[in-house]
Design an enzyme around this catalytic site. Structure first.
Site, short mmCIF file in Angstrom:
data_model
loop_
_atom_site.label_atom_id
_atom_site.label_comp_id
_atom_site.label_asym_id
_atom_site.label_seq_id
_atom_site.Cartn_x
_atom_site.Cartn_y
_atom_site.Cartn_z
N CYS A 17 57.30 49.83 -7.34
CA CYS A 17 56.50 48.75 -7.90
C CYS A 17 55.55 49.20 -9.00
CB CYS A 17 55.69 48.08 -6.79
SG CYS A 17 54.52 49.19 -5.97
N GLU A 45 61.18 43.78 -1.64
CA GLU A 45 59.71 43.67 -1.61
C GLU A 45 59.12 44.34 -2.82
OE1 GLU A 45 55.74 45.62 -0.54
OE2 GLU A 45 57.68 46.49 -1.08
N ARG A 73 46.53 42.41 1.61
CA ARG A 73 47.61 43.10 0.88
C ARG A 73 48.69 42.07 0.58
NH1 ARG A 73 48.70 48.60 0.96
NH2 ARG A 73 50.77 49.23 0.24
N ARG A 92 52.00 40.81 -1.14
CA ARG A 92 53.27 41.33 -1.67
C ARG A 92 54.27 40.19 -1.77
NH1 ARG A 92 50.40 44.87 -2.75
NH2 ARG A 92 50.63 47.12 -2.45
#
Length: 413
Positions: A133, A180, A224, A226
């Site tokens: 990412c 993800e 968090r 995502r």
């Protein structure tokens, strides 16, 4: 349900079988079951061993591959559902070491996925990939801009790794996939990067694709966010938006993952010591570093910026744990009485990311603290993936149910 009862049921053992196989009387086992008393750790380990034997001996309900595997967060979620991992790829040698220490691997743990032909990868039902990412994250884009380097799909090193996922999907046509990435993937390059990914998955590969941004806050004491991308080869009624999240009032606080330091947790000698299991002093910030962080935060406050450290207590919820945590720990500092604040220990990071529970089997941390911080900062939050996996499971298995039903109809006819 008590931890013992949950483990016993996962192992498929009756109370009578536990008593007989482990040499205890049934009355004692019933007390464990009800929570009146707790069994010693060796008993829990024996039952976990039974669960492992059960999984190894059982026919898999589906197969999956684990790409950009890191330390196995995806595997940790899909394996207990009856999935069998048939291929793993992770290029980092330190992450490979942690992966091997925590999972029973009966296949090669491959390295650089770009060097592996799609036909060399076994056929599989589900493809799992947390593709890198950094090219799409806010921090990654800012750094590359400052250095005048390309990012996203213009990044020669990591940005194009999505296309390795695509070529494997194209070759094997798995029933489903779960990808993800960071939330910023959706807005990177004014949305053009995300549009390319969606076009590739939907139009070029022909999958039914849904996405959802999920905050891990519903499962762990950490904000968090995502993006999760779910794809199915065949049309079905899967609805990602129907995945339920827990009520904010029921969400955990940092207290649930911190070392209690009151003697209720046995000291491990690496992160905690002494009769009360106190966190070792080396995790407390030095006067020099603490002064620097305070001055840095004040400088940016005066400039109107939001940069600075994050200071938290046991009733709070942390910021996002990042791979740079090993540098100064500034995003998540734990307040201490009459002392400078401290970093989280790697054990607490394992709990913060859902790789273990304080009363569960410890995740084996076999690398240095620096490497452990990097690994947990780059990982997926396991309970989030578990929730997504359970939501996907009926649709992963649906094809088998249709085939079995058709065979039954033919048999009757």
């Amino acid at each position: 349900m008590t931890p013992f009862s949950e483990l016993r049921q996962q192992a498929g053992l009756t109370i009578q079988e536990v008593a007989r196989e482990m040499g205890f009387d049934e009355r004692t086992v019933y007390r464990w079951e009800s929570g009146v008393t707790s069994p010693r750790k060796p008993v829990m380990e024996l039952i976990r061993g039974k669960i492992g034997e059960k999984l190894l001996n059982a026919e898999p309900r589906f197969t999956f591959i684990d790409l950009f595997a890191g330390i196995g967060g995806f595997r940790r979620a899909f394996e207990p559902l009856g999935g069998k991992c048939v291929f793993t790829s992770e290029w980092d040698a330190f992450s490979q070491r942690t992966y091997r220490a925590n999972y029973a691997i009966d296949h090669e743990l491959a390295g650089d996925i770009t060097a592996i032909p799609a036909e060399a990868i076994p056929a599989h039902d589900v493809l799992l990939a947390g593709f890198p990412c950094q090219p799409f994250s806010l921090a990654g884009v800012s750094k590359k801009n400052s250095l005048n380097r390309p990012h996203g799909f213009q990044c020669d090193v990591q940005g194009t790794l999505f296309f390795d996922v695509a070529r494997i999907i194209q070759h094997h046509r798995p029933k489903a996939f779960l990808l993800e990435n960071v939330k910023n993937l959706k807005s990177h390059d004014k949305g053009r990067t995300f549009d390319i990914i969606m076009k590739t998955l939907r139009e070029d590969l022909g999958y039914q694709v849904q996405t959802r941004i999920i905050d891990a806050r519903s499962w762990v004491p950490q904000h968090r966010e995502r993006i999760f991308i779910v794809g199915f080869r065949e049309e079905n009624s899967f609805d990602f938006s129907s995945l339920g999240l827990t009520d904010a009032a029921d969400n955990p606080a940092l207290r649930s993952i911190l070392h209690p330091e009151d003697g209720s947790e046995e000291a491990d000698g690496r992160f905690t010591a002494g009769p009360k299991g106190k966190v070792l002093d080396r995790y407390t910030l030095s006067d020099h570093l603490w002064t620097y962080l305070q001055n840095y935060a004040e400088k940016h406050r005066l400039a109107g910026n939001g940069f600075g450290f994050g200071l938290f207590g046991p009733n709070d919820v942390a910021r996002t744990l990042s791979a740079r945590y090993h540098k100064d720990g500034s995003e998540i500092l734990i307040r201490q009485s009459r002392k400078n604040p401290r970093r989280l220990t790697p054990r607490e990071c394992a709990r913060l990311m859902g790789f273990e529970k304080p009363d569960g089997k410890p995740f084996d941390i076999v690398v240095s603290d620096t490497q452990a911080y990097r690994q947990f900062g780059n990982a997926v939050v396991v309970p989030v993936v578990e929730a997504v996996a359970r939501h996907m499971l009926p649709y992963i298995l649906a094809e088998e149910r249709v085939i079995l039903a058709e065979e039954e109809v033919r048999a009757v006819a």
